[in-house]
Design a protein around this motif. Structure first.
Motif, PDB file in Angstrom:
ATOM      1  N   ASP A 122       0.845  -1.164   0.034  1.00  0.00           N
ATOM      2  CA  ASP A 122      -0.124  -0.063   0.009  1.00  0.00           C
ATOM      3  C   ASP A 122       0.724   1.372   0.002  1.00  0.00           C
ATOM      4  O   ASP A 122       0.412   2.373  -0.613  1.00  0.00           O
ATOM      5  N   GLU A 123       1.902   1.253   0.509  1.00  0.00           N
ATOM      6  CA  GLU A 123       2.880   2.596   0.826  1.00  0.00           C
ATOM      7  C   GLU A 123       3.806   2.539  -0.593  1.00  0.00           C
ATOM      8  O   GLU A 123       3.599   3.713  -1.316  1.00  0.00           O
ATOM      9  N   LYS A 124       3.753   1.387  -1.263  1.00  0.00           N
ATOM     10  CA  LYS A 124       4.471   1.464  -2.656  1.00  0.00           C
ATOM     11  C   LYS A 124       3.566   2.141  -3.537  1.00  0.00           C
ATOM     12  O   LYS A 124       3.776   3.120  -4.334  1.00  0.00           O
ATOM     13  N   LYS A 125       2.304   1.776  -3.438  1.00  0.00           N
ATOM     14  CA  LYS A 125       1.301   2.181  -4.511  1.00  0.00           C
ATOM     15  C   LYS A 125       1.069   3.727  -4.099  1.00  0.00           C
ATOM     16  O   LYS A 125       0.985   4.388  -5.374  1.00  0.00           O
ATOM     17  N   PHE A 126       1.137   4.143  -3.028  1.00  0.00           N
ATOM     18  CA  PHE A 126       0.906   5.466  -2.787  1.00  0.00           C
ATOM     19  C   PHE A 126       2.352   6.407  -2.971  1.00  0.00           C
ATOM     20  O   PHE A 126       1.913   7.417  -4.047  1.00  0.00           O
ATOM     21  N   VAL A 127       3.500   5.917  -2.873  1.00  0.00           N
ATOM     22  CA  VAL A 127       4.528   6.366  -3.642  1.00  0.00           C
ATOM     23  C   VAL A 127       4.626   6.637  -4.892  1.00  0.00           C
ATOM     24  O   VAL A 127       4.799   7.718  -5.651  1.00  0.00           O
ATOM     25  N   ASN A 128       4.178   5.477  -5.607  1.00  0.00           N
ATOM     26  CA  ASN A 128       4.188   5.156  -7.126  1.00  0.00           C
ATOM     27  C   ASN A 128       3.097   6.154  -7.536  1.00  0.00           C
ATOM     28  O   ASN A 128       3.570   6.889  -8.705  1.00  0.00           O
ATOM     29  N   SER A 129       2.028   6.430  -6.904  1.00  0.00           N
ATOM     30  CA  SER A 129       1.250   7.425  -7.382  1.00  0.00           C
ATOM     31  C   SER A 129       1.421   8.912  -7.635  1.00  0.00           C
ATOM     32  O   SER A 129       1.311   9.669  -8.544  1.00  0.00           O
ATOM     33  N   ILE A 232       1.723  20.902 -12.176  1.00  0.00           N
ATOM     34  CA  ILE A 232       1.949  19.481 -11.897  1.00  0.00           C
ATOM     35  C   ILE A 232       2.274  19.359 -10.478  1.00  0.00           C
ATOM     36  O   ILE A 232       1.966  18.369  -9.868  1.00  0.00           O
ATOM     37  N   LEU A 233       3.066  20.357  -9.756  1.00  0.00           N
ATOM     38  CA  LEU A 233       3.086  20.193  -8.380  1.00  0.00           C
ATOM     39  C   LEU A 233       1.958  20.195  -7.704  1.00  0.00           C
ATOM     40  O   LEU A 233       1.467  19.712  -6.733  1.00  0.00           O
ATOM     41  N   TYR A 234       0.986  20.941  -8.164  1.00  0.00           N
ATOM     42  CA  TYR A 234      -0.427  21.252  -7.513  1.00  0.00           C
ATOM     43  C   TYR A 234      -1.114  19.789  -7.733  1.00  0.00           C
ATOM     44  O   TYR A 234      -1.592  19.174  -6.652  1.00  0.00           O
ATOM     45  N   SER A 235      -1.032  19.166  -8.814  1.00  0.00           N
ATOM     46  CA  SER A 235      -1.613  17.708  -9.030  1.00  0.00           C
ATOM     47  C   SER A 235      -1.233  16.645  -8.164  1.00  0.00           C
ATOM     48  O   SER A 235      -1.691  16.078  -7.404  1.00  0.00           O
ATOM     49  N   VAL A 236       0.099  16.705  -7.820  1.00  0.00           N
ATOM     50  CA  VAL A 236       0.854  15.760  -6.781  1.00  0.00           C
ATOM     51  C   VAL A 236       0.314  15.967  -5.590  1.00  0.00           C
ATOM     52  O   VAL A 236       0.305  15.199  -4.500  1.00  0.00           O
ATOM     53  N   SER A 237       0.495  17.537  -5.103  1.00  0.00           N
ATOM     54  CA  SER A 237       0.015  17.718  -3.798  1.00  0.00           C
ATOM     55  C   SER A 237      -1.290  17.531  -3.470  1.00  0.00           C
ATOM     56  O   SER A 237      -1.556  17.125  -2.457  1.00  0.00           O
TER      57      SER A 237
END
Length: 265
Positions: A122-129, A232-237
């Motif tokens: 689950d943590e990898k899934k979050f970081v990958n996203s 881009i930063l807004y999207s990942v934030s």
């Protein structure tokens, strides 16, 4: 068996440059050869400069070191293939090929082997996203840290742009961070809360707060490069804050692991 020097090959010398190229987006060994070894066709031809230019254009060449590193990384599971890309050969027959991109597996193995830190699925899934699935964020990571190998660039980017701005999470001061970015991530947090609330009230309603932000930026931001980076930063934030609101413990666990790898937790 894993090559004991895999990390050295990724972080030093030409391997570092090659890895950065494959991390930046889907590419091929030949394209990377062209970027890192611009005179490769002359050496591939083995002939004088008087060779006709037309023949030079048809010469295909992959630098040996790039081939070696890619074979190693493929065995380690660091490279992923694109969907089949159709093309026609010299006789006009339909063919397919694949491009490759480097995933985050080298980062996870580094954390495991060098710091005994494991990320759950689950943590990898979050970081990958956040850092793997969005190819534009990869470009920003490499531009912000042009002298770093991909592992250190990932660590520095994450720790600068996500957990530390939040006093509630880690008791750190916000003053050391860029005020403009703090405003951006605060906006992402507010929007994430609005979307989650509206979705609970009406699951069928389509909320387009991100689109509103983009349109707002178009009106006030004159610098196109700065505009793109903000979007881009807004999207990942926004994605980070949505996950934090829904599952704060998971996000806190990931933040803590990043800080432990960097020796600040």
């Amino acid at each position: 068996m894993k090559n004991k020097d895999w990390l050295k090959h990724l972080q030093q010398g030409k391997g570092k440059e090659i890895a950065r190229q494959f991390f930046s987006g889907f590419t091929t060994q030949e394209k990377v050869s062209k970027i890192l070894y611009p005179d490769r066709k002359k050496r591939a031809s083995g002939e004088s400069k008087r060779k006709p230019k037309e023949k030079m254009k048809k010469t295909h060449y992959v630098e040996p070191i790039i081939n070696i590193r890619c074979r190693e990384w493929k065995k380690l599971g660091f490279l992923e293939k694109s969907s089949p890309i159709p093309f026609k050969d010299k006789l006009g027959r339909p063919q397919t090929t694949f491009w490759q991109i480097m995933n985050l597996e080298p980062f996870y193995i580094y954390c495991s082997e060098k710091h005994s830190i494991e990320f759950s699925s689950d943590e990898k899934k979050f970081v990958n996203s956040l850092l793997n699935d969005n190819y534009k964020i990869r470009e920003i990571i490499l531009k912000l840290y042009p002298d770093d190998d991909i592992i250190n660039a990932i660590l520095k980017f994450y720790i600068k742009h996500f957990p530390l701005p939040f006093d509630a999470l880690h008791g750190r001061s916000k003053e050391k961070f860029d005020k403009e970015y703090i405003g951006l991530i605060d906006r992402a947090e507010r929007d994430a809360k609005k979307v989650i609330k509206k979705f609970k009230d009406n699951p069928k309603e389509q909320v387009k707060l991100a689109k509103e932000y983009h349109e707002e930026l178009l009106r006030i931001e004159k610098n196109p490069i700065k505009y793109l980076i903000k979007v881009i930063l807004y999207s990942v934030s926004y994605l980070y804050m949505t996950n934090h609101i829904k599952n704060p413990q998971l996000v806190l666990n990931v933040d803590t692991k990043f800080m432990k790898v960097l020796g600040i937790a």
